[in-house]
Design an enzyme around this catalytic site. Structure first.
Site, PDB file in Angstrom:
ATOM      1  N   SER A   1      -9.644  -0.524   7.217  1.00 52.61           N
ATOM      2  CA  SER A   1      -8.770  -0.204   5.547  1.00 52.61           C
ATOM      3  C   SER A   1      -8.244  -1.094   4.969  1.00 52.61           C
ATOM      4  O   SER A   1      -8.177  -1.197   4.306  1.00 52.61           O
ATOM      5  CB  SER A   1      -8.269   0.790   5.424  1.00 52.61           C
ATOM      6  OG  SER A   1      -8.700   1.870   5.675  1.00 52.61           O
TER       7      SER A   1
ATOM      8  N   SER B   1     -10.083   1.976   2.512  1.00 56.18           N
ATOM      9  CA  SER B   1      -8.705   2.458   2.344  1.00 56.18           C
ATOM     10  C   SER B   1      -7.752   1.810   1.044  1.00 56.18           C
ATOM     11  O   SER B   1      -7.025   2.482   0.344  1.00 56.18           O
ATOM     12  CB  SER B   1      -8.656   3.185   2.433  1.00 56.18           C
ATOM     13  OG  SER B   1      -7.455   2.938   3.478  1.00 56.18           O
TER      14      SER B   1
ATOM     15  N   LYS C   1       0.759  -1.325   0.228  1.00 52.24           N
ATOM     16  CA  LYS C   1       0.063  -0.049  -0.144  1.00 52.24           C
ATOM     17  C   LYS C   1       0.696   1.277  -0.045  1.00 52.24           C
ATOM     18  O   LYS C   1       1.598   0.648   0.467  1.00 52.24           O
ATOM     19  CB  LYS C   1      -1.026   0.188   1.076  1.00 52.24           C
ATOM     20  CG  LYS C   1      -2.102   1.557   1.285  1.00 52.24           C
ATOM     21  CD  LYS C   1      -3.033   1.043   2.669  1.00 52.24           C
ATOM     22  CE  LYS C   1      -4.504   2.138   3.026  1.00 52.24           C
ATOM     23  NZ  LYS C   1      -4.273   2.231   3.656  1.00 52.24           N
TER      24      LYS C   1
END
Lengths: 95, 484
Positions: free
Chosen positions: B177, B153, B78
């Protein structure tokens, strides 16, 4: 306890964010919707309840005070938008 | 089977038996990214050159007799986890040019274990969101239906694993997330116990809630990644000084005698009937394998969302104060330091980031601190106590991960409060600091994946891995792949 346009301006100033008049009315509406939802917390009986800042049973965490290699000056400055003579360069603060 | 259809465990087996080299698997993964990522848009940055160099290095290490489950395995990271020498943007214009001089501890540990970093995955800007639509570089698409969101997210990491761009990924989870996008993309995701994984090098959102965790196609895959990244780190003062158990050894433990709690507050209006039905069926399946199921109460559940949005935004407003255009990232020049900071932040941050900073600033501001911030911290205590009481009766709590399957791009973009509701089942584990696993438990009529969430006691990840592994071994969900 809703926000007014004046409150939004004050908060934006505290948060160091320049906002347009359009953003002011948008954030006014959206922040009030979230705060209205949060108003439900006022109904909860919290008398005698301590606040939780984080869940770990840790207090201060210390390490030995021994020198170690951190970033070099070159590394620390590598991402600076503006630099001069080994320092971060910012607009004039004192007249 | 095509390489991109393999699980991490299968790929690792092929590397160990020399059926495939890391360079071959890495080339195949990069080929898959090149072919399909223009439609999915899971990556912000692909580092083909760095990945192939790391793969060659991993093959050389294996040649010298080294071994290990991640040695030579391509993974995705990420883009809010710092990667030395590789751009780390947080999907924000503010950090678009930023190249970290160090690795996050979780990334450093994966590299030390021989994992190959393919690139950096898309997220909601600074991890503020539940759909990956709040990215300054455009949204990621769900591999199961490109017109739908992957969740967020960590939507890029979830979509990457679902699409076969590498065999695992790292994400971060502040209010769901990792788990919510894992559910919406049909993969496994774990939010570890707070303190289990170092946050060093994770660009901070809400420091008392943030935790780095893995995505995999199977529970065993996620467990292998956890094994590598978990454990104490002197660089993070909130990392727990505790030994890490052997997760692979826990996997075959089964669920016989495991006490599973269903919280009555989590099966309420607003939850899609197909989601509720799939989760109940999954829990019945655990019961059929020997688990004992009972109802439990978590009476403060209705307040989780309010507590979360006050605490998370307050912490975020403080953490994001560092982005002032002086030391790194974007700068919008203006005359005067304050004017420059205000313009830099106006132009560098997107709308959701500004909204959350403003909300958090307000919650912390003079006159409102006691009514909002302090009260939210007190209710947080009550939420944690709910779980303490439940865990005196049961070993794990089972819930849906998300109230719905993947929604359409744009569907909730204009209404922050409705968007926030998609985190309603995941937030409590962050507030209470507990580990929580999401794994696939079925598909709705439209063919979209449904996620089951298992929440455990602090530091009892092995129990979650064992229960998850038992469940997924009895069902075929993990073998389905999206048609891309």
């Amino acid at each position: 306890m809703g926000l007014s346009e004046k409150d939004v301006d004050h908060v934006a100033r505290l948060a160091r964010i320049e906002i347009t008049p359009e953003e002011r009315s948008l954030y006014l509406r959206q922040l009030n919707a979230v705060l209205e939802h949060a108003a439900g917390l006022a109904r909860v009986d919290v008398s005698g309840t301590p606040p939780t800042a984080h869940i770990l049973p840790l207090r201060n965490v210390w390490r030995a005070d021994e020198p170690a290699q951190g970033l070099t000056r070159e590394q620390a400055l590598a991402n600076a938008p503006d630099k001069s003579k080994g320092c971060f360069r910012v607009p004039r603060i004192l007249e | 089977m095509e390489p991109h259809e393999l699980t991490l465990t299968q790929a690792s087996g092929m590397l160990a038996s020399r059926e495939a080299s890391s360079v071959e698997l890495t080339r195949a993964a990069l080929g898959r990214v090149e072919a399909a990522d223009p439609r999915v848009r899971a990556f912000v940055t692909v580092d083909a050159e760095g990945a192939l160099a790391a793969a060659k290095d991993a093959d050389a290490r294996r040649g010298r007799g080294e071994a290990g489950p991640l040695l030579g395995v391509p993974v995705a990271i990420k883009d809010n986890l710092s990667t030395r020498g590789l751009r780390t943007t947080c999907s924000s214009r503010m950090l678009e040019p930023y190249v970290p001089p160090f690795d996050a501890t979780a990334v450093a540990r994966l590299k030390a274990a021989g994992a190959v970093v393919l690139g950096k995955t898309n997220l909601d800007e600074f991890a503020f969101g539940s759909s990956t639509e709040n990215s300054a570089f455009g949204p990621t698409h769900n591999p199961w239906d490109l017109a739908r969101v992957p969740g967020g997210s960590s939507g890029g990491s979830a979509a990457a694993v679902a699409a076969g761009f590498g065999f695992g990924a790292l994400g971060s989870d502040t209010g769901g997330s990792i788990r919510q996008p894992a559910a919406l993309c049909g993969v496994v995701g774990l939010k570890p116990t707070y303190g289990r994984v170092s946050r060093y090098g994770l660009v901070a959102f809400a420091s008392s809630l943030d935790q780095v965790g893995p995505f995999g196609r199977t529970v065993a895959d996620a467990a292998a990644l956890s094994q590598a990244i978990d454990g104490h780190d002197p660089l993070d003062s909130t990392s727990a000084p505790r030994a890490v158990p052997d997760y692979a050894a826990a996997l075959p433990r089964g669920v016989k005698g495991l006490k599973v709690g269903l919280p009555r507050e989590y099966f309420v209006s607003g939850i899609a009937p197909e989601v509720a039905a799939a989760v109940r069926t999954a829990v019945e399946s655990l019961a059929a394998m020997g688990a004992e199921v009972r109802e439990v109460g978590l009476p403060h559940t209705e307040h989780c969302l309010s507590v979360y949005y006050l605490l998370a935004t307050a912490e975020a407003s403080s953490n994001l104060a560092r982005f002032d255009g002086v030391r790194y990232g974007f700068r919008a020049p203006a005359s005067g330091v304050v004017a420059q900071a205000m313009r830099t932040r106006a132009e560098g941050f997107g709308p959701e980031v500004k909204r959350r900073i403003m909300l958090g600033t307000y919650a912390l501001s003079s006159g409102y601190y006691d009514a909002y911030y302090r009260r939210a911290q007190q209710v947080r205590t009550l939420i944690a106590r709910d779980f303490e009481a439940a865990f005196r009766e049961v070993d794990v709590v089972a819930t849906p991960t998300s109230p719905t399957t993947a929604f359409r791009l744009g569907e909730k973009a204009d209404d922050p409060l409705t968007m926030y509701l998609s985190d309603i089942f995941t937030i409590s584990a962050n507030l209470a600091g507990l580990p929580a696993l999401s794994l696939p438990c079925g598909f709705d009529a439209a063919g979209l994946p449904i996620g089951l969430q298992l929440i455990g006691r602090a530091f009892e990840e092995p129990t979650l891995f064992a229960a998850g592994h038992a469940y997924e071994s009895a069902h075929g969900w993990k073998d389905r792949r999206p048609a891309l």
